[in-house]
Design a protein around this motif. Sequence first.
Motif, PDB file in Angstrom:
ATOM      1  N   VAL A 102       3.830   5.680  -5.880  1.00  0.00           N
ATOM      2  CA  VAL A 102       4.020   5.513  -7.311  1.00  0.00           C
ATOM      3  C   VAL A 102       2.696   6.958  -7.542  1.00  0.00           C
ATOM      4  CG1 VAL A 102       3.327   4.316  -8.983  1.00  0.00           C
ATOM      5  CG2 VAL A 102       4.823   3.133  -7.506  1.00  0.00           C
ATOM      6  N   ARG A 103       1.976   6.435  -7.057  1.00  0.00           N
ATOM      7  CA  ARG A 103       0.402   7.565  -7.605  1.00  0.00           C
ATOM      8  C   ARG A 103       0.812   8.783  -6.944  1.00  0.00           C
ATOM      9  NH1 ARG A 103      -4.748   5.037  -9.139  1.00  0.00           N
ATOM     10  NH2 ARG A 103      -5.342   6.215  -8.336  1.00  0.00           N
ATOM     11  N   THR A 104       1.540   9.357  -6.005  1.00  0.00           N
ATOM     12  CA  THR A 104       1.555  10.745  -5.510  1.00  0.00           C
ATOM     13  C   THR A 104       2.662  11.116  -6.202  1.00  0.00           C
ATOM     14  OG1 THR A 104       2.405  10.185  -3.418  1.00  0.00           O
ATOM     15  CG2 THR A 104      -0.452  10.231  -3.868  1.00  0.00           C
ATOM     16  N   ARG A 105       3.120  10.433  -6.392  1.00  0.00           N
ATOM     17  CA  ARG A 105       5.109  10.835  -6.675  1.00  0.00           C
ATOM     18  C   ARG A 105       6.121  11.171  -5.516  1.00  0.00           C
ATOM     19  NH1 ARG A 105       4.113  12.942 -13.266  1.00  0.00           N
ATOM     20  NH2 ARG A 105       3.626  10.634 -13.842  1.00  0.00           N
ATOM     21  N   VAL A 117       3.394  10.342   4.076  1.00  0.00           N
ATOM     22  CA  VAL A 117       3.257   8.784   3.786  1.00  0.00           C
ATOM     23  C   VAL A 117       1.654   8.773   3.767  1.00  0.00           C
ATOM     24  CG1 VAL A 117       3.726   6.213   4.883  1.00  0.00           C
ATOM     25  CG2 VAL A 117       4.960   7.794   5.307  1.00  0.00           C
ATOM     26  N   PRO A 118       1.846   9.425   2.325  1.00  0.00           N
ATOM     27  CA  PRO A 118      -0.378   9.615   1.679  1.00  0.00           C
ATOM     28  C   PRO A 118      -0.319   8.112   2.049  1.00  0.00           C
ATOM     29  CG  PRO A 118       1.170   9.890   0.110  1.00  0.00           C
ATOM     30  CD  PRO A 118       2.003   9.609   1.202  1.00  0.00           C
ATOM     31  N   LEU A 129       1.167  -1.210   0.134  1.00  0.00           N
ATOM     32  CA  LEU A 129       0.004   0.188   0.303  1.00  0.00           C
ATOM     33  C   LEU A 129       0.882   1.523  -0.082  1.00  0.00           C
ATOM     34  CD1 LEU A 129      -2.893  -0.937   2.429  1.00  0.00           C
ATOM     35  CD2 LEU A 129      -2.984  -1.189  -0.102  1.00  0.00           C
ATOM     36  N   VAL A 130       2.297   1.023   0.783  1.00  0.00           N
ATOM     37  CA  VAL A 130       2.979   2.255   1.130  1.00  0.00           C
ATOM     38  C   VAL A 130       3.814   2.469   0.117  1.00  0.00           C
ATOM     39  CG1 VAL A 130       5.097   3.269   1.949  1.00  0.00           C
ATOM     40  CG2 VAL A 130       2.786   1.908   3.165  1.00  0.00           C
ATOM     41  N   LEU A 131       3.847   1.525  -1.379  1.00  0.00           N
ATOM     42  CA  LEU A 131       4.983   1.802  -2.517  1.00  0.00           C
ATOM     43  C   LEU A 131       3.666   2.137  -3.330  1.00  0.00           C
ATOM     44  CD1 LEU A 131       6.908  -1.496  -2.813  1.00  0.00           C
ATOM     45  CD2 LEU A 131       7.951   0.617  -1.823  1.00  0.00           C
ATOM     46  N   ALA A 153      -6.637   8.526  -0.186  1.00  0.00           N
ATOM     47  CA  ALA A 153      -6.170  10.058  -0.705  1.00  0.00           C
ATOM     48  C   ALA A 153      -6.513  10.145  -2.143  1.00  0.00           C
ATOM     49  CB  ALA A 153      -5.600  10.669   0.900  1.00  0.00           C
ATOM     50  N   THR A 154      -5.719   9.056  -2.634  1.00  0.00           N
ATOM     51  CA  THR A 154      -5.230   9.133  -4.172  1.00  0.00           C
ATOM     52  C   THR A 154      -6.460   8.870  -5.200  1.00  0.00           C
ATOM     53  OG1 THR A 154      -4.581   6.913  -4.421  1.00  0.00           O
ATOM     54  CG2 THR A 154      -3.172   8.684  -3.369  1.00  0.00           C
TER      55      THR A 154
END
Length: 331
Positions: free
Chosen positions: A127-130, A314-315, A121-123, A319-320
Amino acid sequence: MTTPVPGLTAGSSQVTAGIALGLAASLAFGTSGVFATPLFEAGWTPGAAVFWRVLIAAVALLPFSLWQLRGRFGLLRTQWRPVLGFGVLSVAVSQLCYFAAVDRMDVGIALLLEYLAPVALVLLAWVRTRRPPVPLVLAGVVVSVIGLLCVLDLAGATPDPLGVLFAFGAMVGAASYFVIAARPSPLPPLALPGLGLAVGAVLLGLACLIGILPYAAPLVEVSLLGTHLPWWLPLGVVGLVAGALAYSLGVAGIARMGERLSSFVSLSEVLFAVLLAALLLHQVPSAVQLTGGVLVVAGVVLIRLAANRDEPAVPALTATLPDAEPEPAQP
């Protein structure tokens, strides 16, 4: 209406209740591999075991789901995506891959691989939020990967490659479970697990019917706890306890804790499953594998600590994602 309460920012009573529900769900989930193993030894295929587990759970929960939705069935027009995603990924994919992994490796090892989901999930959020995670998170990922290598015990044993692949498939399903269940939703509490399990049961049933999933379910006695038991007894535990009860408690807990804290609390399932497997199946991991399990848990703890100390770094994956579609106006 059920609305998730993000992690540690929620009221203490909400978080405390969520943790209690999460621990109870983990204990219920932890019984699945232990009580399914005797069925496998009696000739059941993973496809048959997971189909009946999901079907029993769906039949048990669906009446309550429909009762809670009475007069609000229009919600399904806007909320079909999370229901479908829950049924396909969180139920069908995760459970089938988990049972297939358990058929090839010990319960505790399969669970430890599946519960690298918080790291995934963190990785994925990165990737999604950069937005790169803080160093503490990177340290947690490294520690978890080292722990994974120890869990596989490459020096002491030859891991089943297909079993490892299935365990990682279960990890993807587990990650989707936390993300989907944590999103704000106007659905009543039991609607998502009840309807999602029904979707999963239909998909798994079709897969068995057309032969994609090998199906065999001999109705014979099974061996458990040093005695012979009827087949329906462990199947009932798998369906009602590790299915209906576990999913209901789990979704309710995630809604109160949020994606991040719930994925950490869910690691207790590994401990419950290992303890039950040791007590009931005499499956005791090696010293290297136990060390790896400790490292996996330690790595995820580091990730959780970083998420609580530096939220923007650490989004959360939720949230994305787009906000849930609004509830239609009632006439």
